[in-house]
Motif scaffolding. Structure first.
Motif, PDB file in Angstrom:
ATOM      1  N   LYS A  81       4.497  10.434  -4.157  1.00  0.00           N
ATOM      2  CA  LYS A  81       4.527   9.374  -3.147  1.00  0.00           C
ATOM      3  C   LYS A  81       5.097   9.920  -1.854  1.00  0.00           C
ATOM      4  N   LYS A  82       4.503   9.476  -0.752  1.00  0.00           N
ATOM      5  CA  LYS A  82       5.014   9.832   0.567  1.00  0.00           C
ATOM      6  C   LYS A  82       5.876   8.678   1.073  1.00  0.00           C
ATOM      7  N   ILE A  83       6.844   8.993   1.884  1.00  0.00           N
ATOM      8  CA  ILE A  83       7.656   7.968   2.528  1.00  0.00           C
ATOM      9  C   ILE A  83       6.999   7.662   3.865  1.00  0.00           C
ATOM     10  N   SER A  84       6.713   6.397   4.099  1.00  0.00           N
ATOM     11  CA  SER A  84       6.037   6.034   5.345  1.00  0.00           C
ATOM     12  C   SER A  84       6.600   4.725   5.877  1.00  0.00           C
ATOM     13  N   LEU A  88      -3.385   0.622  -3.341  1.00  0.00           N
ATOM     14  CA  LEU A  88      -2.860  -0.738  -3.361  1.00  0.00           C
ATOM     15  C   LEU A  88      -2.322  -0.986  -4.761  1.00  0.00           C
ATOM     16  N   GLN A  89      -1.002  -1.103  -4.898  1.00  0.00           N
ATOM     17  CA  GLN A  89      -0.367  -1.239  -6.204  1.00  0.00           C
ATOM     18  C   GLN A  89       0.714  -2.303  -6.168  1.00  0.00           C
ATOM     19  N   ARG A  90       0.993  -2.852  -7.334  1.00  0.00           N
ATOM     20  CA  ARG A  90       2.148  -3.748  -7.470  1.00  0.00           C
ATOM     21  C   ARG A  90       3.412  -2.904  -7.451  1.00  0.00           C
ATOM     22  N   MET A  91       4.510  -3.526  -7.077  1.00  0.00           N
ATOM     23  CA  MET A  91       5.777  -2.799  -7.049  1.00  0.00           C
ATOM     24  C   MET A  91       6.201  -2.368  -8.446  1.00  0.00           C
ATOM     25  N   SER A  92       5.775  -3.111  -9.467  1.00  0.00           N
ATOM     26  CA  SER A  92       6.153  -2.804 -10.841  1.00  0.00           C
ATOM     27  C   SER A  92       5.238  -1.766 -11.488  1.00  0.00           C
ATOM     28  N   ASP A  93       4.125  -1.396 -10.834  1.00  0.00           N
ATOM     29  CA  ASP A  93       3.217  -0.392 -11.397  1.00  0.00           C
ATOM     30  C   ASP A  93       3.853   0.991 -11.371  1.00  0.00           C
ATOM     31  N   ALA A  94       3.478   1.798 -12.353  1.00  0.00           N
ATOM     32  CA  ALA A  94       3.958   3.176 -12.402  1.00  0.00           C
ATOM     33  C   ALA A  94       3.280   3.980 -11.294  1.00  0.00           C
ATOM     34  N   PRO A  95       3.975   4.958 -10.719  1.00  0.00           N
ATOM     35  CA  PRO A  95       3.363   5.783  -9.678  1.00  0.00           C
ATOM     36  C   PRO A  95       2.153   6.548 -10.220  1.00  0.00           C
ATOM     37  N   LEU A  96       1.172   6.770  -9.351  1.00  0.00           N
ATOM     38  CA  LEU A  96       0.003   7.557  -9.733  1.00  0.00           C
ATOM     39  C   LEU A  96       0.397   9.016  -9.852  1.00  0.00           C
ATOM     40  N   THR A  97      -0.257   9.731 -10.759  1.00  0.00           N
ATOM     41  CA  THR A  97       0.059  11.149 -10.937  1.00  0.00           C
ATOM     42  C   THR A  97      -1.169  12.036 -10.820  1.00  0.00           C
ATOM     43  N   ASP A  98      -2.361  11.549 -11.186  1.00  0.00           N
ATOM     44  CA  ASP A  98      -3.566  12.376 -11.203  1.00  0.00           C
ATOM     45  C   ASP A  98      -4.302  12.314  -9.870  1.00  0.00           C
ATOM     46  N   CYS A  99      -4.563  13.474  -9.293  1.00  0.00           N
ATOM     47  CA  CYS A  99      -5.274  13.573  -8.021  1.00  0.00           C
ATOM     48  C   CYS A  99      -6.770  13.373  -8.255  1.00  0.00           C
ATOM     49  N   PRO A 100      -7.414  12.472  -7.496  1.00  0.00           N
ATOM     50  CA  PRO A 100      -8.849  12.264  -7.679  1.00  0.00           C
ATOM     51  C   PRO A 100      -9.691  13.433  -7.137  1.00  0.00           C
ATOM     52  N   ALA A 101      -9.125  14.258  -6.274  1.00  0.00           N
ATOM     53  CA  ALA A 101      -9.874  15.370  -5.689  1.00  0.00           C
ATOM     54  C   ALA A 101      -9.898  16.602  -6.601  1.00  0.00           C
ATOM     55  N   CYS A 102      -8.753  16.962  -7.193  1.00  0.00           N
ATOM     56  CA  CYS A 102      -8.701  18.192  -7.999  1.00  0.00           C
ATOM     57  C   CYS A 102      -8.384  17.930  -9.472  1.00  0.00           C
ATOM     58  N   ASP A 103      -8.164  16.683  -9.846  1.00  0.00           N
ATOM     59  CA  ASP A 103      -7.888  16.269 -11.236  1.00  0.00           C
ATOM     60  C   ASP A 103      -6.618  16.883 -11.827  1.00  0.00           C
ATOM     61  N   ILE A 143       0.859  -1.175   0.000  1.00  0.00           N
ATOM     62  CA  ILE A 143       0.000   0.000   0.000  1.00  0.00           C
ATOM     63  C   ILE A 143       0.898   1.228   0.000  1.00  0.00           C
ATOM     64  N   TYR A 144       0.699   2.093  -0.994  1.00  0.00           N
ATOM     65  CA  TYR A 144       1.494   3.313  -1.106  1.00  0.00           C
ATOM     66  C   TYR A 144       0.648   4.506  -0.692  1.00  0.00           C
ATOM     67  N   GLU A 145       1.288   5.490  -0.078  1.00  0.00           N
ATOM     68  CA  GLU A 145       0.609   6.723   0.305  1.00  0.00           C
ATOM     69  C   GLU A 145       1.010   7.823  -0.666  1.00  0.00           C
ATOM     70  N   TYR A 146       0.024   8.617  -1.049  1.00  0.00           N
ATOM     71  CA  TYR A 146       0.234   9.727  -1.968  1.00  0.00           C
ATOM     72  C   TYR A 146      -0.322  11.001  -1.363  1.00  0.00           C
ATOM     73  N   GLN A 147       0.266  12.138  -1.767  1.00  0.00           N
ATOM     74  CA  GLN A 147      -0.242  13.441  -1.384  1.00  0.00           C
ATOM     75  C   GLN A 147      -0.203  14.351  -2.602  1.00  0.00           C
ATOM     76  N   CYS A 148      -1.278  15.106  -2.792  1.00  0.00           N
ATOM     77  CA  CYS A 148      -1.345  16.041  -3.907  1.00  0.00           C
ATOM     78  C   CYS A 148      -0.624  17.325  -3.528  1.00  0.00           C
ATOM     79  N   MET A 165      -4.056  10.176   0.091  1.00  0.00           N
ATOM     80  CA  MET A 165      -4.741   8.934  -0.236  1.00  0.00           C
ATOM     81  C   MET A 165      -3.783   7.762  -0.162  1.00  0.00           C
ATOM     82  N   GLU A 166      -4.353   6.560  -0.122  1.00  0.00           N
ATOM     83  CA  GLU A 166      -3.580   5.328  -0.170  1.00  0.00           C
ATOM     84  C   GLU A 166      -3.985   4.560  -1.406  1.00  0.00           C
TER      85      GLU A 166
END
Length: 83
Positions: A39-42, A18-33, A3-8, A15-16
């Motif tokens: 990615k946050k370090i946790s 659930l991704q595979r380690m090989s998946d590309a990091p998310l870039t689009d914020c679901p709140a403001c598009d 589980i990766y943590e992200y911050q816009c 947000m958190e």
């Protein structure tokens, strides 16, 4: 899967995901598009609990039973006399 943590960076939405380690990091914020997610370090989200199961797992040979050897060596020693 971890589980990766992200911050816009634009709106501050957290947000958190659930991704595979090989998946590309998310870039689009679901709140403001906006493409402002980072990615946050946790800390890892697990704890080792139990009665020493991890001490004896994955060990071979004479190192197999460390907990039992420690208990046996304590019981072999004579008890100290109380005065």
């Amino acid at each position: 899967m971890p589980i990766y943590e992200y911050q816009c960076n634009a709106c501050g939405h957290e947000m958190e995901a659930l991704q595979r380690m090989s998946d590309a990091p998310l870039t689009d914020c679901p709140a403001c598009d906006k493409a402002a997610l980072s990615k946050k370090i946790s800390a890892a989200g697990f704890r080792l609990k139990g009665g020493g199961w991890y001490e004896t797992d994955f060990k071979t040979g004479s190192k197999k039973n460390l907990a039992g050897d420690a208990a046996k060596s304590k019981s072999d020693k004579p008890a100290a006399k109380a005065s």
